[in-house]
Write a protein that holds these residues in place. Structure first.
Motif, PDB file in Angstrom:
ATOM      1  N   GLY A 191      -6.532  14.895 -28.537  1.00  0.00           N
ATOM      2  CA  GLY A 191      -7.217  13.769 -29.135  1.00  0.00           C
ATOM      3  C   GLY A 191      -6.806  13.581 -30.592  1.00  0.00           C
ATOM      4  N   GLY A 192      -6.655  12.317 -31.007  1.00  0.00           N
ATOM      5  CA  GLY A 192      -6.314  12.007 -32.379  1.00  0.00           C
ATOM      6  C   GLY A 192      -4.843  12.101 -32.700  1.00  0.00           C
ATOM      7  N   LYS A 193      -4.023  12.531 -31.723  1.00  0.00           N
ATOM      8  CA  LYS A 193      -2.581  12.666 -31.952  1.00  0.00           C
ATOM      9  C   LYS A 193      -1.865  11.363 -31.595  1.00  0.00           C
ATOM     10  N   GLU A 194      -0.667  11.189 -32.151  1.00  0.00           N
ATOM     11  CA  GLU A 194       0.097   9.955 -32.013  1.00  0.00           C
ATOM     12  C   GLU A 194       0.870   9.927 -30.691  1.00  0.00           C
ATOM     13  N   LEU A 195       0.125  10.068 -29.595  1.00  0.00           N
ATOM     14  CA  LEU A 195       0.700  10.078 -28.257  1.00  0.00           C
ATOM     15  C   LEU A 195       0.132   8.933 -27.428  1.00  0.00           C
ATOM     16  N   VAL A 196       1.004   8.298 -26.635  1.00  0.00           N
ATOM     17  CA  VAL A 196       0.564   7.286 -25.677  1.00  0.00           C
ATOM     18  C   VAL A 196       0.067   8.002 -24.426  1.00  0.00           C
ATOM     19  N   GLN A 197      -1.115   7.644 -23.974  1.00  0.00           N
ATOM     20  CA  GLN A 197      -1.702   8.237 -22.774  1.00  0.00           C
ATOM     21  C   GLN A 197      -1.937   7.126 -21.748  1.00  0.00           C
ATOM     22  N   ARG A 198      -1.281   7.238 -20.585  1.00  0.00           N
ATOM     23  CA  ARG A 198      -1.478   6.228 -19.542  1.00  0.00           C
ATOM     24  C   ARG A 198      -2.448   6.748 -18.503  1.00  0.00           C
ATOM     25  N   LEU A 199      -3.242   5.843 -17.919  1.00  0.00           N
ATOM     26  CA  LEU A 199      -4.073   6.229 -16.796  1.00  0.00           C
ATOM     27  C   LEU A 199      -3.195   6.656 -15.631  1.00  0.00           C
ATOM     28  N   GLY A 200      -3.702   7.573 -14.829  1.00  0.00           N
ATOM     29  CA  GLY A 200      -2.961   8.062 -13.675  1.00  0.00           C
ATOM     30  C   GLY A 200      -2.719   6.973 -12.643  1.00  0.00           C
ATOM     31  N   ASP A 201      -1.682   7.191 -11.817  1.00  0.00           N
ATOM     32  CA  ASP A 201      -1.318   6.210 -10.806  1.00  0.00           C
ATOM     33  C   ASP A 201      -2.489   5.938  -9.857  1.00  0.00           C
ATOM     34  N   LYS A 202      -2.808   4.669  -9.740  1.00  0.00           N
ATOM     35  CA  LYS A 202      -3.861   4.242  -8.830  1.00  0.00           C
ATOM     36  C   LYS A 202      -3.258   3.394  -7.727  1.00  0.00           C
ATOM     37  N   ASP A 203      -3.990   3.261  -6.629  1.00  0.00           N
ATOM     38  CA  ASP A 203      -3.421   2.499  -5.533  1.00  0.00           C
ATOM     39  C   ASP A 203      -3.648   1.008  -5.729  1.00  0.00           C
ATOM     40  N   TYR A 204      -3.055   0.247  -4.841  1.00  0.00           N
ATOM     41  CA  TYR A 204      -3.136  -1.212  -4.876  1.00  0.00           C
ATOM     42  C   TYR A 204      -4.392  -1.611  -4.111  1.00  0.00           C
ATOM     43  N   SER A 205      -5.508  -1.735  -4.835  1.00  0.00           N
ATOM     44  CA  SER A 205      -6.789  -2.048  -4.197  1.00  0.00           C
ATOM     45  C   SER A 205      -7.764  -2.572  -5.248  1.00  0.00           C
ATOM     46  N   TRP A 206      -8.780  -3.273  -4.786  1.00  0.00           N
ATOM     47  CA  TRP A 206      -9.824  -3.734  -5.695  1.00  0.00           C
ATOM     48  C   TRP A 206     -10.610  -2.557  -6.260  1.00  0.00           C
ATOM     49  N   GLN A 207     -10.770  -1.525  -5.466  1.00  0.00           N
ATOM     50  CA  GLN A 207     -11.470  -0.342  -5.966  1.00  0.00           C
ATOM     51  C   GLN A 207     -10.740   0.227  -7.180  1.00  0.00           C
ATOM     52  N   ALA A 208      -9.410   0.233  -7.122  1.00  0.00           N
ATOM     53  CA  ALA A 208      -8.630   0.744  -8.246  1.00  0.00           C
ATOM     54  C   ALA A 208      -8.763  -0.160  -9.463  1.00  0.00           C
ATOM     55  N   VAL A 209      -8.777  -1.482  -9.256  1.00  0.00           N
ATOM     56  CA  VAL A 209      -8.969  -2.405 -10.381  1.00  0.00           C
ATOM     57  C   VAL A 209     -10.299  -2.117 -11.075  1.00  0.00           C
ATOM     58  N   PHE A 244       3.276   4.176  -5.510  1.00  0.00           N
ATOM     59  CA  PHE A 244       4.297   3.404  -4.797  1.00  0.00           C
ATOM     60  C   PHE A 244       4.049   3.362  -3.291  1.00  0.00           C
ATOM     61  N   GLY A 245       3.390   4.392  -2.746  1.00  0.00           N
ATOM     62  CA  GLY A 245       3.169   4.438  -1.308  1.00  0.00           C
ATOM     63  C   GLY A 245       2.354   3.273  -0.792  1.00  0.00           C
ATOM     64  N   THR A 246       1.456   2.748  -1.630  1.00  0.00           N
ATOM     65  CA  THR A 246       0.618   1.637  -1.181  1.00  0.00           C
ATOM     66  C   THR A 246       1.378   0.322  -1.163  1.00  0.00           C
ATOM     67  N   PHE A 247       2.577   0.286  -1.745  1.00  0.00           N
ATOM     68  CA  PHE A 247       3.387  -0.934  -1.721  1.00  0.00           C
ATOM     69  C   PHE A 247       4.425  -0.923  -0.595  1.00  0.00           C
ATOM     70  N   LEU A 248       4.629   0.239   0.026  1.00  0.00           N
ATOM     71  CA  LEU A 248       5.633   0.328   1.073  1.00  0.00           C
ATOM     72  C   LEU A 248       5.206  -0.468   2.300  1.00  0.00           C
ATOM     73  N   GLY A 249       6.131  -1.211   2.850  1.00  0.00           N
ATOM     74  CA  GLY A 249       5.857  -1.944   4.074  1.00  0.00           C
ATOM     75  C   GLY A 249       5.060  -3.211   3.883  1.00  0.00           C
ATOM     76  N   ILE A 250       4.799  -3.595   2.626  1.00  0.00           N
ATOM     77  CA  ILE A 250       4.049  -4.825   2.357  1.00  0.00           C
ATOM     78  C   ILE A 250       5.039  -5.879   1.867  1.00  0.00           C
ATOM     79  N   ASP A 251       5.126  -7.000   2.574  1.00  0.00           N
ATOM     80  CA  ASP A 251       6.006  -8.064   2.104  1.00  0.00           C
ATOM     81  C   ASP A 251       5.226  -9.023   1.218  1.00  0.00           C
TER      82      ASP A 251
END
Length: 528
Positions: free
Chosen positions: A331-349, A377-384
């Motif tokens: 905390g307080g350091k000059e680092l970018v922190q991204r949220l962890g990978d979430k799936d493609y869903s309204w729950q994730a939003v 990425f797995g939630t995007f596989l097979g979706i056109d």
């Protein structure tokens, strides 16, 4: 015989002491609720009457953790070591093998508790990651290319960004650009002229980052060199330990060894000098990878798992263009922190705003929501393109637009029709138009240590706002209230005062209103 028996007895006492538990049960004050511990628990904050046990030694749920809990009655809990915490029938339980962990009282609000803890344990460094993180969008090649990172498609991705009217910013080339893990050379069959590629990206207006990790492919030339030098984490056989992670099993750098740190940093510097790379996405470092009793660190020490998480994070302090997903006590350091990978869903939003609020409360102010639409990425596989819920992509982009940072990965122009694509492009431009203000907020945070993204309970304490986690304050001037589900209307809580909305109307506060939110609207309110 006596000496040997005494030695065994002392060793036994030490082993028993190391396993001893110090359990603290903290009964809530009237109206008291708790936040903290882990970014990924944001949607459960404030914690209710029951919270399953969370172990800071070997859990991080794909994100940052910190030994910090905060209450809206001015109390906080901190330990320099990891602990396990849970809530049972409203009582907060702390279990530590190191010490009795107790609550400290500093004021009467969530902000009071945070400021006191921050000043005592993670004051701001006064420095920022590069300003471009806050002023322009980021673009990550992961969803589009996955493990097929290659020069031709990276350049096409960048070219499509510009052609479709999106503002250029930072582009991140993800995993599998290199020969193998621990190697820092581009695959020549996929990247025939990487120096020229980087120059072309620069000419288009991008800064370029590369994905890296602390892992080393076993039985590679680098592995043999690093093992000989003693730069790899060992096990009790005094051989390099093999760590299981999401891409298989590998050796891993021991960054508690200062010579290993210097070697790694020099390798990255050489990449920058050779190819013009601006910085690095530092993936991995999760505490569970290091939660093994047989691991032996530099100096023949047995360290807690999180000490390796922190050592990995400290590498990024040498590079203004950096990004992390796992963190411990940074905390307080000059680092970018991204949220962890979430799936493609309204729950994730729905998780984006609560987790961003939680990250700020752990001291990680310079944070980015996941990737727009999700980074799994797995939630995007097979979706056109016809199967995509285009509304979800739009609403996800709107959540990102007025956060400290926004990041694309799935190409909007590939999956959206013209109407939805234009809205998403407008959100990228909105973020850029707010860039000066967001950077101002970041600079202020570097001085004060306070979050950029703040919950209403933090900014307007003790007004019954504790459960509101789908609105947030962006700095001190703007409140954002996006749609995070299907629909065209929502309720908005207006704190006291007067507010000017995104449509120019001045509204009286201290009330709840219902508003229309057509697909192209991101509701936000400026404090008058």
């Amino acid at each position: 015989m006596y000496k040997r028996t005494r030695t065994l007895f002392v060793s036994l006492l030490f082993a028993l002491a190391s396993q001893a538990q110090n359990i603290t049960n903290i009964t809530p004050l009237p109206g008291e609720r708790w936040w903290g511990g882990a970014t990924a628990l944001g949607s459960k904050m404030p914690f209710g009457n029951e919270l399953p046990s969370f172990n800071l030694f070997n859990q991080n749920n794909n994100n940052q953790v910190s030994p910090l809990l905060l209450s809206n009655k001015g109390r906080y809990i901190w330990s320099d070591q990891p602990f396990t915490f849970s809530v049972k029938q409203g009582v907060l339980n702390i279990d530590s093998p190191f010490e009795v962990v107790e609550a400290q009282k500093h004021g009467s609000t969530l902000r009071d508790a945070y400021v006191a803890a921050m000043k005592a344990h993670f004051p701001p460094s006064g420095k920022l990651p590069d300003s471009l993180f806050f002023t322009m969008p980021q673009y990550n090649t992961w969803i589009e290319l996955m493990y097929n990172q290659n020069e031709k498609d990276v350049l096409k991705y960048a070219d499509d960004i510009v052609k479709n009217g999106f503002p250029p910013g930072i582009i991140m080339i993800d995993d599998n650009w290199q020969h193998y893990y621990g190697n820092f050379e581009f695959k020549p069959d996929r990247f025939p002229n990487p120096k020229n590629m980087v120059k072309r990206l620069h000419d288009m207006g991008f800064k370029v980052m590369l994905w890296i990790s602390p892992f080393v492919t076993a039985d590679s030339p680098e592995y043999r060199l690093l093992a000989e030098k003693g730069y790899l984490l060992k096990d009790t056989t005094h051989q390099p330990a093999i760590i299981k992670w999401w891409n298989g099993q590998s050796a891993v750098f021991d960054f508690t060894n200062p010579d290993a740190r210097s070697y790694f940093i020099n390798e990255l510097r050489n990449m920058q000098q050779s190819y013009g790379i601006d910085g690095f996405k530092f993936d991995g470092g999760d505490n569970q990878f290091y939660d093994r009793k047989d691991l032996v660190s530099y100096g023949n020490k047995h360290l807690n798992s999180v000490e390796h998480t922190r050592a990995w994070a400290e590498i990024g302090l040498h590079f203004p263009f950096n990004e992390y997903r796992a963190g411990w006590q940074m905390g307080g350091k000059e680092l970018v922190q991204r949220l962890g990978d979430k799936d493609y869903s309204w729950q994730a939003v729905n998780l984006l705003a609560p987790d961003m609020i939680a990250a700020g409360l752990l001291g990680y102010a310079y944070s980015c929501p996941d990737m727009i639409g999700g980074g799994s990425f797995g939630t995007f596989l097979g979706i056109d393109s016809k199967s995509f819920d285009q509304e979800l992509i739009v609403r996800s982009a709107q959540v990102h637009a007025l956060m400290p940072m926004m990041q694309f990965s799935v190409a909007p122009w590939r999956i959206l029709d013209n109407e939805h694509l234009q809205i998403v492009c407008d959100m990228a431009k909105l973020h850029a138009s707010f860039g000066h203000y967001i950077l101002q907020c970041a600079r202020q945070s570097a001085i004060t240590g306070e979050p950029i993204v703040q919950s209403l309970e933090y900014a307007y304490p003790n007004r019954g706002y504790a459960e509101i986690n789908n609105q947030w304050m962006l700095g001190g001037e703007y409140m954002v209230a996006p749609m995070v589900g299907k629909g065209r209307s929502r309720t908005v809580v207006l704190p006291p005062g007067k507010w000017k909305d995104d449509q120019g109307r001045v509204l009286k506060g201290a009330r709840t209103i219902t508003i229309d939110v057509p697909l192209n609207r991101l509701p936000y309110y400026k404090k008058m």
